[in-house]
Structures are given as structure tokens and as C-alpha cells.
Design a protein around this motif. Structure first.
Motif, PDB file in Angstrom:
ATOM      1  N   ASN A 146     -10.681  -1.006  -4.726  1.00 30.38           N
ATOM      2  CA  ASN A 146      -9.738   0.063  -5.083  1.00 30.38           C
ATOM      3  C   ASN A 146     -10.457   1.335  -5.532  1.00 30.38           C
ATOM      4  N   SER A 189      -6.781   1.584 -10.961  1.00 30.15           N
ATOM      5  CA  SER A 189      -6.295   0.336 -11.546  1.00 30.15           C
ATOM      6  C   SER A 189      -4.787   0.430 -11.735  1.00 30.15           C
ATOM      7  N   GLY A 190      -4.168  -0.699 -11.894  1.00 23.63           N
ATOM      8  CA  GLY A 190      -2.732  -0.729 -12.113  1.00 23.63           C
ATOM      9  C   GLY A 190      -1.933  -1.085 -10.881  1.00 23.63           C
ATOM     10  N   ARG A 191      -2.495  -0.792  -9.706  1.00 26.09           N
ATOM     11  CA  ARG A 191      -1.872  -1.181  -8.445  1.00 26.09           C
ATOM     12  C   ARG A 191      -2.876  -0.943  -7.327  1.00 26.09           C
ATOM     13  N   SER A 192      -2.650  -1.535  -6.203  1.00 26.30           N
ATOM     14  CA  SER A 192      -3.508  -1.302  -5.050  1.00 26.30           C
ATOM     15  C   SER A 192      -3.040  -0.060  -4.303  1.00 26.30           C
ATOM     16  N   PHE A 193      -4.008   0.723  -3.816  1.00 22.56           N
ATOM     17  CA  PHE A 193      -3.686   1.898  -3.022  1.00 22.56           C
ATOM     18  C   PHE A 193      -4.084   1.720  -1.563  1.00 22.56           C
ATOM     19  N   TYR A 212      -0.799  10.499  -7.983  1.00 22.07           N
ATOM     20  CA  TYR A 212      -1.593  10.043  -9.117  1.00 22.07           C
ATOM     21  C   TYR A 212      -2.926  10.784  -9.133  1.00 22.07           C
ATOM     22  N   GLN A 232       0.375   0.183 -15.599  1.00 22.65           N
ATOM     23  CA  GLN A 232       0.140   1.608 -15.677  1.00 22.65           C
ATOM     24  C   GLN A 232      -0.967   1.987 -14.707  1.00 22.65           C
ATOM     25  N   VAL A 233      -0.686   2.955 -13.862  1.00 26.07           N
ATOM     26  CA  VAL A 233      -1.668   3.406 -12.889  1.00 26.07           C
ATOM     27  C   VAL A 233      -2.683   4.319 -13.557  1.00 26.07           C
TER      28      VAL A 233
END
Length: 124
Positions: free
Chosen positions: A77, A25-29, A113, A1-2
């Protein structure tokens, strides 16, 4: 979950400084543009600053140019907004957001997001 979490907001006197942080958090941007927006009561949400996916290009609204600085640290991040020489008219809820692409976009429809917002209040 982003998830995007802003921190660093608060109450400051005119002329003072604050630094907002936005931890993702949840993925790299990495490689995606990121931006800061703000919304005052009764007003639309407007872009304040944005940074490209590489970090080499930035955009600032005229109202904050030469006072605010956006930066990013992809290792953690996180995107930052350094705000100097704050004015009462800077009082708003500040939101960070992640763009859909590498390049800078200035409209909120181009961001996927969003954080929950951080209140910044500047007293005169």
C-alpha cells in the motif's frame, strides 16, 4: 481511519537524488490512481506525477519529466517518487494523494486523501 504518511524528504545538493515514500493505512488503495503534488511558498499546489490504478500508466509534469519516476507497490500500500538530477526549483513540500478512480487525474480536486507533506530542499 485513512492515513497517508510521506517519508524520505530532506536537504540535498543540486544534482542529487531522493526517494519519497507514501505509506497508506486504513484501507487498500489497490485499483485507485495515486499522485504526487508539490507546493512551494506563495505558489499553488501542482501535480508532479501520477500513476494509474494498474500502475501501467503514468503522468509527469513537464518540469520533472525524465528526472522523476513514480511507482507503486500495492502489496504494501505504498507509492514512491524517485527524484534524480534535483534542481533548486524542485524545492517544495511534496504531498501524496489518492485519486477517486482508476484513471489518472491531474487536478487536486480529483484526489480524496492526502498526506501531511514532506519537505524537499535542494541547495545550489
Amino acid at each position: 481511519q485513512v492515513q497517508l504518511v510521506e517519508s524520505g524528504g530532506g536537504l540535498v545538493q543540486a544534482g542529487g537524488s531522493l526517494r519519497l515514500s507514501c505509506a497508506a493505512s486504513g484501507r487498500s488503495f489497490r485499483g485507485y490512481a495515486m499522485g504526487w503534488f508539490r507546493q512551494a511558498p506563495g505558489k499553488e499546489r501542482d501535480i508532479v506525477a501520477a500513476i494509474s490504478g494498474s500502475g501501467y500508466s503514468t503522468y509527469y509534469a513537464d518540469s520533472v519529466k525524465d528526472r522523476f519516476t513514480i511507482s507503486r507497490d500495492d502489496a504494501v500500500n505504498t507509492v514512491y517518487l524517485r527524484m534524480n538530477s534535483l534542481k533548486p526549483e524542485d524545492t517544495s513540500v511534496y504531498y501524496c494523494a489518492v485519486g477517486r478512480a482508476f484513471g489518472i487525474d491531474t487536478h487536486e480536486r480529483d484526489y480524496d486523501y492526502w498526506g501531511q507533506g514532506a519537505q524537499v530542499t535542494v541547495s545550489s
